[in-house]
Design a protein around this motif. Structure first.
Motif, short mmCIF file in Angstrom:
data_model
loop_
_atom_site.label_atom_id
_atom_site.label_comp_id
_atom_site.label_asym_id
_atom_site.label_seq_id
_atom_site.Cartn_x
_atom_site.Cartn_y
_atom_site.Cartn_z
N LEU A 114 0.81 -1.21 0.00
CA LEU A 114 0.00 0.00 0.00
C LEU A 114 0.85 1.27 0.00
N ASP A 143 -5.09 -6.41 2.07
CA ASP A 143 -4.19 -5.32 1.67
C ASP A 143 -3.88 -5.41 0.18
N LYS A 146 -6.75 -4.08 -1.89
CA LYS A 146 -6.80 -2.62 -1.87
C LYS A 146 -5.71 -2.02 -2.76
N GLN A 150 -6.13 -0.09 -7.02
CA GLN A 150 -5.67 1.25 -7.42
C GLN A 150 -4.99 1.23 -8.79
N ALA A 174 -11.60 -10.67 0.02
CA ALA A 174 -10.39 -10.25 -0.68
C ALA A 174 -10.24 -10.98 -2.02
#
Length: 255
Positions: A114, A143, A146, A150, A174
């Motif tokens: 991240l 994680d 996420k 992006q 997830a």
């Protein structure tokens, strides 16, 4: 018709030629493995082993690993996923077809995927058409979802069923989020015995065009055997050409 097989995840190494510190506590793996040894395992099943994807081995000297792969002219090595530290200024070995930064090792802090540097590096990889090979600690799969949300344009190939500990709510969420990404793939790898419920969930969630066969040879021999894993894959997937060949071609751009 003979089943064609592309192994989307194998390792080869020679402890006499390179230092692999993580092998220190694994005496059963402390000897030389070659791609011809792997081919001999497939020959026992009478399948047409087309070759596979070499995945980096977390060697102490990455440049030596790159050179050893460069000097290995075996036609069975179809693609090379080599090690790099992801950033927009990252160094990429000239013979790499993609990059793996090991996120599953103790030295990698939680949250690394991240970090802005990592996200920017993924964007740079996408611009160059380089896939990222994802190996993470299972509890951190959220994680990963996420992070890669992006950068949906990057190809991400998830190792070892995401290393999920089970089908708990967090792991399922997830996996589902990663499956929604347009360029995501996931491997059913041999390591710990593969849980059939996890395989079914992943297959249903990612769909038949995004799930890849892989042996994880020779690491598969730690907790199972190559033969046990490959037979389980045959029993589970039959002679599914997408699973055993075509999906790897798409994920890694194999001609």
């Amino acid at each position: 018709m003979t089943l064609n097989v592309i192994d989307s995840h194998f390792h080869i190494w020679d402890p006499d030629a390179q230092d692999l510190p993580w092998l220190a506590g694994l005496p059963s793996l402390q000897h030389r493995y070659t791609v011809d040894d792997l081919a001999a395992e497939y020959a026992k099943f009478g399948v047409n082993f087309l070759g596979g994807v070499y995945v980096e081995v977390d060697a102490a000297d990455h440049e030596l690993e790159d050179r050893l792969l460069y000097e290995n002219a075996s036609p069975l090595i179809l693609k090379r996923m080599l090690q790099g530290r992801v950033s927009p200024w990252m160094r990429v070995p000239i013979n790499a077809d993609g990059i793996r930064e090991p996120l599953h090792v103790d030295s990698e802090p939680r949250g690394r995927a991240l970090e802005p540097e990592f996200i920017a590096g993924l964007r740079a990889m996408a611009a160059k058409g380089l896939p990222f090979e994802l190996c993470n600690r299972g509890p951190e799969l959220g994680d990963m979802a996420k992070a890669f949300a992006q950068v949906p344009e990057v190809t991400v190939i998830i190792d070892h069923l995401g290393n999920v500990p089970g089908l708990d709510e967090e792991s399922c969420a997830a996996l589902a989020a990663l499956a929604e990404l347009p360029n995501s793939y996931i491997k059913v790898s041999g390591d710990n015995p593969v849980g059939p419920d996890i395989v079914k969930y992943v297959r249903d969630t990612f769909g038949p065009k995004k799930v890849l066969y892989s042996s994880n040879w020779p690491v598969v021999e730690l907790n199972s055997t190559f033969a046990t894993h490959f037979q389980l894959m045959l029993d589970t997937f039959g002679e599914d050409e997408d699973f055993f060949e075509n999906n790897a071609r798409r994920a890694y751009n194999i001609d």
